[in-house]
Enzyme design. Structure first.
Site, PDB file in Angstrom:
ATOM      1  N   GLU A 126      82.970 -28.863 -69.839  1.00  9.02           N
ATOM      2  CA  GLU A 126      82.800 -27.406 -69.971  1.00  9.02           C
ATOM      3  C   GLU A 126      81.410 -27.079 -70.526  1.00  9.02           C
ATOM      4  O   GLU A 126      80.720 -26.184 -70.026  1.00  9.02           O
ATOM      5  CB  GLU A 126      83.892 -26.839 -70.885  1.00  9.02           C
ATOM      6  CG  GLU A 126      83.721 -25.374 -71.247  1.00  9.02           C
ATOM      7  CD  GLU A 126      84.096 -25.079 -72.690  1.00  9.02           C
ATOM      8  OE1 GLU A 126      83.265 -24.500 -73.410  1.00  9.02           O
ATOM      9  OE2 GLU A 126      85.221 -25.428 -73.093  1.00  9.02           O
ATOM     10  N   HIS A 127      80.970 -27.813 -71.541  1.00  9.61           N
ATOM     11  CA  HIS A 127      79.643 -27.597 -72.124  1.00  9.61           C
ATOM     12  C   HIS A 127      78.546 -27.946 -71.123  1.00  9.61           C
ATOM     13  O   HIS A 127      77.563 -27.202 -70.977  1.00  9.61           O
ATOM     14  CB  HIS A 127      79.472 -28.462 -73.373  1.00  9.61           C
ATOM     15  CG  HIS A 127      80.088 -27.866 -74.601  1.00  9.61           C
ATOM     16  ND1 HIS A 127      79.375 -27.607 -75.748  1.00  9.61           N
ATOM     17  CD2 HIS A 127      81.365 -27.488 -74.870  1.00  9.61           C
ATOM     18  CE1 HIS A 127      80.164 -27.094 -76.670  1.00  9.61           C
ATOM     19  NE2 HIS A 127      81.389 -27.025 -76.162  1.00  9.61           N
TER      20      HIS A 127
END
Length: 848
Positions: free
Chosen positions: A56-57
């Site tokens: 996600e990051h």
């Protein structure tokens, strides 16, 4: 009340598997997008805990078509929008809101980063350090440690007990096997068959449909994957858990499996009433006995027919000594609430609560609500929900809760995964439900009651300003009390804040957000939301503030004494931000009160303070009713000093919050009130925001909470720099900020004309954003600053005339802190700060 807002957007399927929901909002200037990927932390490979969160990051760090400096995050920051992402157990959400005309550009960037991320190895190494900083901060967090402790008591095959946040040890990015697993996870889940897209904005349905079809073409196709959850089981246990710097708390954990199909609404229904703060509620009963200060419902896990529910009760000294009595009362209330027919008696009130909340939602808030597959809608209120509720209550009643007692006393280490848990096991105690004469909470009168009837036109207070405008049924009322000489002691503000706590909850149910802020030598009460609810709320609150209950004074003394303690379940930097208005409003440094004495005599100072205010969104009979209700408010209406005295000088305030992280807020005030100066600082902040984030968070890896931007706080405009770091001291953080400002001279000198024009447009758009909450708050801040009504137009005109040489001059003024600067930190000032102030050479540049 219009039911259209409560109709769930229809779900459609596009070729390739993409699911879409479209929500036209014709009266909005903002648009929003939300992508839900139906895969989350529990779907990551067991060998690499936190891989889903890590991905996600990474997706924000550049894609095939958009390098990092042109990706979604800098684009949204550049146009003054908002964005975020969240990795949950079985889904991952990416969402943003921005000016409506930019929706397609934002959506294209979002789609490209999801489908074609760069996953650069060097960027992975840097981002892993960001996750490590986040891990260290969460390792001090009360909710995180309670969930980790609870996970040690569940069956090992269920992923709830696993470690899913990720850190330096669990993410070996240098290993080829990890890279294969990372890309394999992305291929398996990041395709159209696993994705749901929600769009909201003033665009027509046809245009939103075109954008969704564009999304479908930019995502790889694929089939939806079904994953059945492992059985969720746990035996009744008691744990005494250590929370660093944490206040005493009681956490009752219900582990629920085999729930009914409509369990989401049934759980929300139960949460609504068990959290009630109305007279007759469970919390009112516990407060009356001085057992606890609140009750919070959490769902740390919910998927399919499973859920883990936690009731958190912050304990008083008496509650800490009698946890079994509190548990008995909670179980007794649940037994009462499970009785046949209870749900039917309050079904209509629940419907009003949900309608009110939906009515005030922004486009993004509406999308986040409808992204939940079983969220309540107007069509949901049926016999099937009654059956689901009855089934849920049977399940809850038969579930003996796991009990966690928390505090800061030393406990031994407990074997756990990921987060370090220190806890002591205790023998479970059999507790019978309390056979109290329970009743339903009193109805919330602010939900449906009509406004007070006003005979003729009510006299309008001279100090209450009225602003015309159509805010789509939303309104705002801001009231300010100014104290001419000595302001009342902080304990009185805390006493009044304590008095208002049940009102915050009841007003929120009625669609109104209530705030009570300490501006130093002024206090401010604000209400924003459903306009028709205001007269009754204002009248009732006014009477309460004029005559607070006796126990509020003792509570005010207690809260004032604890003001320097860090909260275990709120980010440190957010705690500092809440203190910022008071520190900016102080005419002199805050001094500790030697003696806390509080009784009804101190109310006189509050009741004779000069009161002024601003009302927006009210016309006709509604305005008359509000003017009449204002008569119940304390204070004297009359001539006031309209402008809060600007912050001046150079001050450091140590907030005294004990934590392992260091957090620093640096607020640099505007050097003057000229529109040209504000235009320059707004544009500077817009240009710096993305670069500041990349430098301090990405390159220097100071921490995961890093931002800067132009802010108006307590009527004062300026640029706010904020950093929370697990490794840098306050002095080091300030030095990095100063170095950034010194280095920013070069990118400003080479600024492309196109970027300058985009930043000017984005800054101008923010000045005229007509989303009700944004527009009304902006008007109030300008009022506090003593600005004329046409101030936004003047700033916009100045923005269009700005030249690069003007910006360079404003940057120098910012670096020299010509308007003054306030540092708010959880640390004392370093020696170099004292020396700098003594020599009268204040600056926001790095020390020479």
């Amino acid at each position: 009340m219009d039911n259209d807002i409560a109709e769930r957007p229809e779900l459609s399927h596009l070729p390739g598997g993409l699911r879409i929901r479209l929500l036209p909002r014709r009266r909005s200037s903002q648009a929003a997008a939300l992508v839900r990927v139906h895969a989350g932390a529990h779907d990551a490979p067991a060998a690499y805990p936190g891989l889903a969160h890590f991905l996600e990051h990474l997706l924000f760090l550049g894609s095939d078509r958009y390098p990092p400096e042109q990706g979604l995050m800098p684009f949204i920051q550049g146009c003054g929008g908002q964005l975020n992402a969240s990795t949950r157990e079985r889904h991952t959400d990416f969402f943003f809101q921005l000016p409506a005309e930019l929706l397609e550009q934002g959506l294209l960037r979002l789609l490209d980063m999801l489908a074609h991320p760069l996953l650069d190895p060097a960027a992975q190494l840097r981002e892993r350090e960001v996750l490590q900083a986040e891990y260290l901060a969460r390792a001090q967090d009360s909710e995180t440690l309670c969930d980790a402790a609870l996970g040690t008591l569940l069956d090992v095959e269920h992923p709830f007990g696993g470690f899913h946040a990720g850190n330096r040890d669990s993410l070996p990015v240098e290993a080829d096997e990890f890279q294969l697993a990372l890309r394999g996870y992305h291929r398996r889940f990041y395709h159209a068959g696993q994705i749901e897209l929600l769009l909201a904005g003033p665009q027509s349905v046809t245009e939103l449909q075109r954008l969704s079809e564009l999304a479908a073409r930019n995502l790889p196709s694929g089939a939806s994957l079904e994953r059945a959850p492992a059985p969720l089981r746990a035996s009744a246990s008691w744990l005494d858990v250590q929370i660093p710097n944490g206040a005493p708390g009681l956490h009752l954990c219900f582990v629920l499996d085999e729930l009914p199909e409509d369990n989401a609404v049934a759980l929300d229904y139960l949460a609504t009433w068990i959290s009630s703060e109305m007279p007759g509620s469970l919390l009112a009963n516990l407060r009356a006995e001085s057992f606890c200060n609140g009750l919070k419902w959490r769902e740390p896990y919910r998927y399919a027919n499973q859920a883990v529910v936690v009731l958190t009760l912050p304990l008083t000294e008496r509650g800490r000594a009698q946890p079994q009595e509190i548990i008995s009362r909670v179980l007794g209330w649940l037994t009462f609430f499970a009785r046949a027919g209870i749900q039917r008696q309050i079904r209509e009130e629940y419907r009003y609560i949900r309608l009110r909340s939906l009515q005030g939602f922004t486009p993004l808030e509406q999308l986040r609500y409808w992204a939940e597959p079983a969220a309540w809608s107007a069509a949901s209120d049926s016999d099937s929900l009654q059956q689901a509720f009855d089934a849920l209550m049977r399940r809850v009643s038969s579930c003996e809760p796991i009990v966690l007692l928390t505090g800061s006393d030393e406990r031994p280490a407990l074997a756990s995964k990921g987060f370090p848990v220190r806890a002591r096991r205790e023998a479970p105690r059999r507790i019978e439900p309390c056979s109290f004469d329970w009743r339903l909470p009193e109805p919330n009168a602010w939900l449906k009651s009509p406004a007070p009837q006003v005979p003729g036109s009510a006299a309008v207070e001279s100090s209450l300003r009225w602003r015309a405008g159509d805010f789509n049924g939303q309104g705002a009322l801001y009231l300010r009390w100014q104290f001419a000489e000595k302001r009342p002691c902080a304990a009185l503000w805390h006493a009044l804040w304590s008095t208002l706590q049940p009102c915050l909850w009841a007003a929120k149910q009625a669609g109104v957000t209530l705030r009570f802020e300490d501006f130093g030598h002024a206090w401010c009460l604000s209400l924003l939301g459903f306009a028709e609810a205001f007269p009754r709320i204002v009248e009732d609150i006014g009477r309460l503030l004029n005559n607070p209950p006796s126990q509020a004074f003792a509570e005010g003394i207690r809260l004032a004494g604890e003001a320097g303690w860090s909260s275990g379940d709120e980010m440190l930097i957010r705690q500092l931000i809440r203190q910022l208005p008071r520190q900016l409003g102080q005419r002199a440094p805050d001094h500790e009160e030697k003696e806390l004495r509080l009784d009804r005599s101190v109310l006189l100072h509050w009741q004779t303070a000069q009161r002024d205010g601003l009302a927006m969104g009210f016309t006709g009979d509604l305005a008359d009713s509000l003017a009449e209700a204002m008569k119940a408010m304390p204070g004297l209406s009359g001539d006031t000093n309209d402008t809060i005295r600007p912050f001046a000088g150079h001050r450091w305030h140590d907030a005294g919050l004990r934590a392992t992280d260091t957090a620093v807020l640096l607020f640099c005030s505007l050097p003057d009130a000229n529109p040209e100066t504000e235009a320059g600082w707004r544009l500077l902040a817009r240009l710096m925001e993305g670069d500041f984030f990349r430098r301090l968070r990405g390159e220097l890896q100071l921490g995961y909470a890093v931002f800067c931007g132009f802010r108006q706080i307590a009527g004062q405009g300026g640029i706010l720099f904020a950093v929370q770091s697990p490794k840098a001291s306050a002095a080091e953080i300030l030095a990095h900020v100063g170095a950034f400002l010194a280095d920013f001279t070069h990118p400003l000198s080479d600024l492309p004309a196109e970027r300058m024009a985009q930043a000017v447009q984005a800054s101008t758009d923010l000045l005229f954003d007509n989303e009700p909450e944004i527009a009304m708050e902006r008007t109030w801040q300008n009022h506090l600053a003593g600005q004329p009504e046409d101030h936004p137009q003047r700033v916009a005109a100045a923005l269009r005339k700005l030249q690069l040489s003007d910006l360079q001059g404003q940057l120098q003024a910012l670096r020299e802190a010509e308007g003054g600067r306030l540092v708010l930190a959880n640390a004392p000032p370093p020696s170099e700060w004292t020396q700098t102030v003594r020599e009268n050479r204040p600056r926001c540049s790095p020390p020479r």
